[in-house]
Structure formats: C-alpha cells, structure tokens
Design a protein around this motif. Structure first.
Motif, PDB file in Angstrom:
ATOM      1  N   UNK A  26       0.810  -1.229   0.000  1.00  0.00           N
ATOM      2  CA  UNK A  26       0.000   0.000   0.000  1.00  0.00           C
ATOM      3  C   UNK A  26       0.845   1.283   0.000  1.00  0.00           C
ATOM      4  N   UNK A  27       1.921   1.281   0.780  1.00  0.00           N
ATOM      5  CA  UNK A  27       2.797   2.451   0.826  1.00  0.00           C
ATOM      6  C   UNK A  27       3.487   2.671  -0.515  1.00  0.00           C
ATOM      7  N   UNK A  28       3.940   1.608  -1.140  1.00  0.00           N
ATOM      8  CA  UNK A  28       4.583   1.721  -2.458  1.00  0.00           C
ATOM      9  C   UNK A  28       3.566   2.199  -3.497  1.00  0.00           C
ATOM     10  N   UNK A  29       2.337   1.699  -3.425  1.00  0.00           N
ATOM     11  CA  UNK A  29       1.299   2.106  -4.370  1.00  0.00           C
ATOM     12  C   UNK A  29       1.002   3.605  -4.223  1.00  0.00           C
ATOM     13  N   UNK A  30       0.936   4.097  -2.973  1.00  0.00           N
ATOM     14  CA  UNK A  30       0.716   5.533  -2.747  1.00  0.00           C
ATOM     15  C   UNK A  30       1.865   6.355  -3.312  1.00  0.00           C
ATOM     16  N   UNK A  31       3.100   5.895  -3.092  1.00  0.00           N
ATOM     17  CA  UNK A  31       4.270   6.613  -3.602  1.00  0.00           C
ATOM     18  C   UNK A  31       4.273   6.639  -5.127  1.00  0.00           C
ATOM     19  N   UNK A  32       3.960   5.512  -5.730  1.00  0.00           N
ATOM     20  CA  UNK A  32       3.906   5.443  -7.196  1.00  0.00           C
ATOM     21  C   UNK A  32       2.788   6.353  -7.720  1.00  0.00           C
ATOM     22  N   UNK A  33       1.639   6.356  -7.059  1.00  0.00           N
ATOM     23  CA  UNK A  33       0.536   7.226  -7.475  1.00  0.00           C
ATOM     24  C   UNK A  33       0.914   8.700  -7.387  1.00  0.00           C
ATOM     25  N   UNK A  34       1.619   9.064  -6.282  1.00  0.00           N
ATOM     26  CA  UNK A  34       2.053  10.457  -6.130  1.00  0.00           C
ATOM     27  C   UNK A  34       3.048  10.838  -7.227  1.00  0.00           C
ATOM     28  N   UNK A  35       3.974   9.934  -7.539  1.00  0.00           N
ATOM     29  CA  UNK A  35       4.953  10.214  -8.599  1.00  0.00           C
ATOM     30  C   UNK A  35       4.273  10.351  -9.960  1.00  0.00           C
ATOM     31  N   UNK A  36       3.301   9.514 -10.231  1.00  0.00           N
ATOM     32  CA  UNK A  36       2.570   9.598 -11.505  1.00  0.00           C
ATOM     33  C   UNK A  36       1.787  10.917 -11.570  1.00  0.00           C
ATOM     34  N   UNK A  37       1.185  11.323 -10.445  1.00  0.00           N
ATOM     35  CA  UNK A  37       0.468  12.604 -10.408  1.00  0.00           C
ATOM     36  C   UNK A  37       1.396  13.776 -10.671  1.00  0.00           C
ATOM     37  N   UNK A  38       2.593  13.749 -10.042  1.00  0.00           N
ATOM     38  CA  UNK A  38       3.560  14.816 -10.284  1.00  0.00           C
ATOM     39  C   UNK A  38       3.985  14.852 -11.748  1.00  0.00           C
ATOM     40  N   UNK A  39       4.183  13.677 -12.329  1.00  0.00           N
ATOM     41  CA  UNK A  39       4.575  13.617 -13.746  1.00  0.00           C
ATOM     42  C   UNK A  39       3.462  14.183 -14.626  1.00  0.00           C
ATOM     43  N   UNK A  40       2.210  13.863 -14.328  1.00  0.00           N
ATOM     44  CA  UNK A  40       1.092  14.387 -15.124  1.00  0.00           C
ATOM     45  C   UNK A  40       0.997  15.912 -14.987  1.00  0.00           C
ATOM     46  N   UNK A  41       1.196  16.423 -13.770  1.00  0.00           N
ATOM     47  CA  UNK A  41       1.158  17.874 -13.581  1.00  0.00           C
ATOM     48  C   UNK A  41       2.304  18.551 -14.336  1.00  0.00           C
ATOM     49  N   UNK A  42       3.468  17.942 -14.318  1.00  0.00           N
ATOM     50  CA  UNK A  42       4.606  18.498 -15.044  1.00  0.00           C
ATOM     51  C   UNK A  42       4.327  18.541 -16.544  1.00  0.00           C
ATOM     52  N   UNK A  43       3.762  17.453 -17.065  1.00  0.00           N
ATOM     53  CA  UNK A  43       3.443  17.400 -18.495  1.00  0.00           C
ATOM     54  C   UNK A  43       2.387  18.460 -18.840  1.00  0.00           C
TER      55      UNK A  43
END
Length: 156
Positions: A26-43
């Motif tokens: 669950x912690x890894x999934x949250x971290x991956x989700x946060x990283x994907x969100x940051x990448x989408x915001x950057x794009x």
C-alpha cells in the motif's frame, strides 16, 4: 504512449505483490501514485507553457500587422493634410483683401423671472397639505417616537 490493458495491470500487480510483499504494497502504491500525479502535472505545465508561447507569437504577429496598418493610415493622413493645405493656400491666395467678420450673436430668448428650473415644486399647494394633515417634512425615527409617545403621568 504505453498501452496498458487490464490484463497487463493485473500481471504487474501480481508481480508487485510477490516481490514487495503485502505489508509494504500500500505504501509503495501511494508513492507510485504520487509520482505519476507529479509527472502528469509536469506534463500539463509544459503543455500550457508551449500553448502560451504559441499564443504570444500569434499576438506579436498581430501587433506587428496592427502597427504597420497604423503607420499606413498615419502616412495617408499626413499626405492628405499636406494636399489639403496646398489646395487651401491656392484657394485663399486671392482673398487677402477681405476681412473676416463673425456672425451676429442671436438675441437671448425670454425667460420668466419667477421660473427657477432647479427648484422642484409639487402640484399640490402647501396650504392644502396642511389642512389635510399630509406630512411635508421627514422625521427621523427617534423624533417620530418622541412625538407620538404617550405622556407619562406621575402616579399620585
């Protein structure tokens, strides 16, 4: 982009469950989700910046065309005014002996001495209002209460 179907996502989830373990997943999934969100915001920020720069270029082009049109109009007005001045000088060259006399001012129109246009007058005379008991002056709330308050009689 990457084509992820349901079967591929399920396979990745199963491998992650085996490799990472159920406690940390669950912690890894949250971290991956946060990283994907940051990448989408950057794009999206990069896309917005590109769109702004494209609009800025279009506005600069539009500004240049408007400025060139304004210069053309200014040039045409200057040439027309110089042509007019030349024509005016040619036309008025023979009229140097005549002097200009202004037209007479029209006489003032009659105004009634008792009529004051700034003064607003009602159609009902004041004596009629007084006889009928119509209020002609506004009272404040406190004055109205004081006026209509019943008289206090001392109990004797």
């Amino acid at each position: 982009m990457i084509d992820l179907g349901i079967s591929k996502i399920a396979l990745i989830g199963a491998v992650a469950l085996i490799v990472i373990g159920p406690e940390k997943l669950p912690r890894v999934a949250r971290t991956v989700g946060a990283l994907i969100g940051k990448a989408q915001r950057y794009v999206s920020d990069v896309k917005a910046e590109v769109n702004r720069s494209m609009e800025l270029d279009e506005l600069k082009k539009m500004k240049d065309t408007v400025e060139s049109a304004a210069r053309d109009v200014e040039h045409s007005v200057q040439t027309a005014s110089s042509d007019f001045e030349k024509d005016w000088a040619e036309t008025t060259a023979g009229l140097t002996g005549h002097e200009y006399t202004p037209l007479e001012t029209p006489p003032l129109s009659y105004q009634h001495p008792g009529k004051k246009w700034r003064l607003k007058r009602g159609s009902v005379p004041q004596w009629y209002k007084a006889r009928q008991g119509v209020r002609t002056k506004a009272l404040s709330s406190a004055a109205r209460v004081a006026r209509f308050r019943p008289a206090v009689r001392p109990d004797v």
